[in-house]
Scaffold this motif. Structure first.
Motif, PDB file in Angstrom:
ATOM      1  N   UNK A 117      41.476  47.583  24.406  1.00 45.04           N
ATOM      2  CA  UNK A 117      40.859  48.678  25.162  1.00 45.04           C
ATOM      3  C   UNK A 117      39.345  48.673  24.883  1.00 45.04           C
ATOM      4  N   UNK A 118      38.548  48.941  25.906  1.00 45.46           N
ATOM      5  CA  UNK A 118      37.080  48.992  25.746  1.00 45.46           C
ATOM      6  C   UNK A 118      36.547  47.761  25.023  1.00 45.46           C
ATOM      7  N   UNK A 119      37.018  46.611  25.440  1.00 43.18           N
ATOM      8  CA  UNK A 119      36.746  45.361  24.725  1.00 43.18           C
ATOM      9  C   UNK A 119      35.248  45.122  24.509  1.00 43.18           C
ATOM     10  N   UNK A 120      34.483  45.172  25.582  1.00 42.31           N
ATOM     11  CA  UNK A 120      33.066  44.812  25.471  1.00 42.31           C
ATOM     12  C   UNK A 120      32.314  45.832  24.616  1.00 42.31           C
ATOM     13  N   UNK A 121      32.610  47.088  24.858  1.00 48.47           N
ATOM     14  CA  UNK A 121      31.945  48.154  24.110  1.00 48.47           C
ATOM     15  C   UNK A 121      32.212  47.990  22.605  1.00 48.47           C
ATOM     16  N   UNK A 122      33.451  47.744  22.269  1.00 45.99           N
ATOM     17  CA  UNK A 122      33.815  47.644  20.855  1.00 45.99           C
ATOM     18  C   UNK A 122      33.271  46.359  20.225  1.00 45.99           C
ATOM     19  N   UNK A 123      33.285  45.300  20.988  1.00 47.66           N
ATOM     20  CA  UNK A 123      32.746  44.053  20.440  1.00 47.66           C
ATOM     21  C   UNK A 123      31.238  44.201  20.200  1.00 47.66           C
ATOM     22  N   UNK A 124      30.562  44.844  21.139  1.00 52.71           N
ATOM     23  CA  UNK A 124      29.114  45.065  20.962  1.00 52.71           C
ATOM     24  C   UNK A 124      28.869  45.824  19.664  1.00 52.71           C
ATOM     25  N   UNK A 125      29.675  46.828  19.434  1.00 48.88           N
ATOM     26  CA  UNK A 125      29.532  47.648  18.237  1.00 48.88           C
ATOM     27  C   UNK A 125      29.778  46.803  16.972  1.00 48.88           C
ATOM     28  N   UNK A 126      30.803  45.958  17.007  1.00 45.55           N
ATOM     29  CA  UNK A 126      31.130  45.160  15.822  1.00 45.55           C
ATOM     30  C   UNK A 126      30.076  44.084  15.541  1.00 45.55           C
ATOM     31  N   UNK A 127      29.432  43.608  16.608  1.00 46.28           N
ATOM     32  CA  UNK A 127      28.410  42.569  16.409  1.00 46.28           C
ATOM     33  C   UNK A 127      27.093  43.150  15.922  1.00 46.28           C
ATOM     34  N   UNK A 128      26.939  44.468  16.124  1.00 45.38           N
ATOM     35  CA  UNK A 128      25.626  45.087  15.918  1.00 45.38           C
ATOM     36  C   UNK A 128      25.052  44.821  14.527  1.00 45.38           C
ATOM     37  N   UNK A 129      25.891  44.845  13.503  1.00 48.06           N
ATOM     38  CA  UNK A 129      25.336  44.704  12.152  1.00 48.06           C
ATOM     39  C   UNK A 129      25.291  43.267  11.653  1.00 48.06           C
ATOM     40  N   UNK A 130      25.601  42.310  12.504  1.00 43.01           N
ATOM     41  CA  UNK A 130      25.732  40.928  12.021  1.00 43.01           C
ATOM     42  C   UNK A 130      24.538  40.061  12.395  1.00 43.01           C
ATOM     43  N   UNK A 131      24.221  39.141  11.496  1.00 43.61           N
ATOM     44  CA  UNK A 131      23.236  38.108  11.821  1.00 43.61           C
ATOM     45  C   UNK A 131      23.856  37.167  12.848  1.00 43.61           C
ATOM     46  N   UNK A 132      23.074  36.648  13.794  1.00 45.36           N
ATOM     47  CA  UNK A 132      23.630  35.656  14.725  1.00 45.36           C
ATOM     48  C   UNK A 132      24.250  34.489  13.970  1.00 45.36           C
ATOM     49  N   UNK A 133      25.397  34.064  14.392  1.00 39.21           N
ATOM     50  CA  UNK A 133      26.150  32.991  13.716  1.00 39.21           C
ATOM     51  C   UNK A 133      27.179  32.441  14.707  1.00 39.21           C
ATOM     52  N   UNK A 134      27.884  31.438  14.280  1.00 38.50           N
ATOM     53  CA  UNK A 134      28.908  30.844  15.150  1.00 38.50           C
ATOM     54  C   UNK A 134      30.244  31.559  14.944  1.00 38.50           C
ATOM     55  N   UNK A 135      30.854  31.959  16.035  1.00 37.54           N
ATOM     56  CA  UNK A 135      32.149  32.649  16.013  1.00 37.54           C
ATOM     57  C   UNK A 135      33.204  31.689  16.571  1.00 37.54           C
ATOM     58  N   UNK A 136      34.343  31.634  15.920  1.00 35.09           N
ATOM     59  CA  UNK A 136      35.440  30.776  16.401  1.00 35.09           C
ATOM     60  C   UNK A 136      36.283  31.545  17.416  1.00 35.09           C
ATOM     61  N   UNK A 137      36.647  30.879  18.497  1.00 34.02           N
ATOM     62  CA  UNK A 137      37.532  31.495  19.508  1.00 34.02           C
ATOM     63  C   UNK A 137      38.678  30.539  19.804  1.00 34.02           C
ATOM     64  N   UNK A 138      39.908  31.070  19.697  1.00 37.54           N
ATOM     65  CA  UNK A 138      41.071  30.238  20.000  1.00 37.54           C
ATOM     66  C   UNK A 138      42.010  30.089  18.828  1.00 37.54           C
ATOM     67  N   UNK A 139      41.979  31.042  17.916  1.00 40.75           N
ATOM     68  CA  UNK A 139      42.769  30.927  16.682  1.00 40.75           C
ATOM     69  C   UNK A 139      44.239  31.287  16.911  1.00 40.75           C
ATOM     70  N   UNK A 140      44.473  32.485  17.437  1.00 42.37           N
ATOM     71  CA  UNK A 140      45.854  32.964  17.633  1.00 42.37           C
ATOM     72  C   UNK A 140      46.304  32.913  19.083  1.00 42.37           C
ATOM     73  N   UNK A 141      45.350  32.812  19.991  1.00 37.14           N
ATOM     74  CA  UNK A 141      45.673  32.825  21.419  1.00 37.14           C
ATOM     75  C   UNK A 141      44.687  31.899  22.132  1.00 37.14           C
ATOM     76  N   UNK A 142      45.067  31.481  23.317  1.00 36.46           N
ATOM     77  CA  UNK A 142      44.157  30.622  24.080  1.00 36.46           C
ATOM     78  C   UNK A 142      43.195  31.498  24.885  1.00 36.46           C
ATOM     79  N   UNK A 143      41.879  31.368  24.655  1.00 38.66           N
ATOM     80  CA  UNK A 143      40.929  32.213  25.386  1.00 38.66           C
ATOM     81  C   UNK A 143      40.913  31.941  26.889  1.00 38.66           C
ATOM     82  N   UNK A 144      41.477  30.790  27.306  1.00 36.71           N
ATOM     83  CA  UNK A 144      41.483  30.465  28.744  1.00 36.71           C
ATOM     84  C   UNK A 144      42.908  30.374  29.293  1.00 36.71           C
ATOM     85  N   UNK A 145      43.767  31.246  28.788  1.00 38.25           N
ATOM     86  CA  UNK A 145      45.105  31.329  29.387  1.00 38.25           C
ATOM     87  C   UNK A 145      44.964  31.920  30.794  1.00 38.25           C
TER      88      UNK A 145
END
Ligand code: SF4
Length: 271
Positions: free
Chosen positions: A55-83
């Motif tokens: 729920x509110x994916x973009x809003x919540x992700x923006x909030x979680x990224x706010x305090x982080x230094x730019x870095x590489x994030x892994x996508x595709x660990x538990x689910x396929x991002x392009x299903x």
């Protein structure tokens, strides 16, 4: 396919891969429903019927990224991002847009050529990498274990498009299924388009796990002669079968320029 709402939970999760701190799964569940999938053992739903979105994916992700230094994030660990669901909610694309805007990069893994849709966003990041996973050379065998995922040709074609676009690419040969994965043939097939090739074995934890029960049922039905051999090999990281494969690949590596990362044999672990 029903798309439901996941219970609230952090979107960014710890990542155990070397050099990476966080991973994110835009979806909870995976329509590909590969029968060997390790994440099936923790599935909250039957992925053939329903997956979940945040729920509110973009809003919540923006909030979680706010305090982080730019870095590489892994996508595709538990689910396929392009299903297939990604064609409509486009949560993966939205995540990439946000990450690119904030100066983050990604290491992304998929079985789908839909990833090529987002080359524009990948190209806007600093040193992203993108890979496809692949486990079988034979299309008929592949369909037994991962019928809902795109065929190998489309994955390899996507890898080529990504490489041609200047993205760092990799292939993940996983899981290596004893006597069914034609390892050398697969390596030869992906090598022209993958800057790096990772090789991981099938490793089962307990016979109660859902993925083992699916695999066992397929073996019983189609390869009954392999069932007992799988029981010996798939639960044992130190089994000589894996040591033999590891040696074969190390020989191959010596004879070629391939960047092969082999994780087949763990002689230290006991059954
Ligand atoms: S594509 Fe990956 S995450 Fe999805 S079911 Fe298959 S192995 Fe699991």
């Amino acid at each position: 396919m029903r798309i439901g709402l996941a219970s609230p939970r952090p979107i960014l999760q710890p990542c155990s891969l070397e050099g990476l701190t966080y991973q994110l799964d835009p979806y909870v569940g995976c329509e590909h429903h590969c029968y060997y999938c390790y994440a099936l053992n923790r599935a909250e739903r039957d992925w053939r019927e329903e997956i979940l979105v945040h729920r509110d994916f973009v809003h919540r992700l923006r909030h979680e990224l706010a305090g982080l230094e730019p870095q590489t994030i892994y996508m595709g660990w538990n689910t396929d991002p392009y299903q297939p669901a990604e064609r409509d909610p486009r949560q993966t694309r939205q995540a990439l847009e946000l990450l690119a805007q904030r100066g983050f990069s990604v290491c992304i893994l998929t079985k789908s050529d839909l990833i090529t849709r987002d080359i524009d966003l990948l190209a806007a990041m600093s040193d992203p990498s993108a890979g496809v996973s692949i486990a079988f050379q034979d299309e008929g065998v592949r369909r037994l274990f991962e019928a809902n995922a795109p065929p190998n040709e489309r994955r390899i074609a996507a890898l080529k498009v990504l490489k041609d676009a200047g993205i760092r690419t990799y292939a993940l040969i996983c899981p290596v299924m004893p006597f069914l994965t034609d390892l050398e043939a697969l390596i030869e097939r992906v090598a022209p388009f993958a800057d790096r090739i990772w090789v991981y074995p099938l490793q089962m934890e307990t016979e109660k796990d859902r993925n083992w029960q699916y695999i066992e049922e397929i073996l019983d039905r189609r390869f009954p002669e392999l069932r007992e051999r799988y029981r010996e090999i798939a639960f044992s990281p130190a089994h000589p079968y894996w040591a033999g494969l590891q040696r074969r690949l190390e020989e191959l590596q010596k004879k070629t320029e391939l960047d092969l990362r082999i994780k087949l044999w763990n002689g230290e672990q006991k059954r």
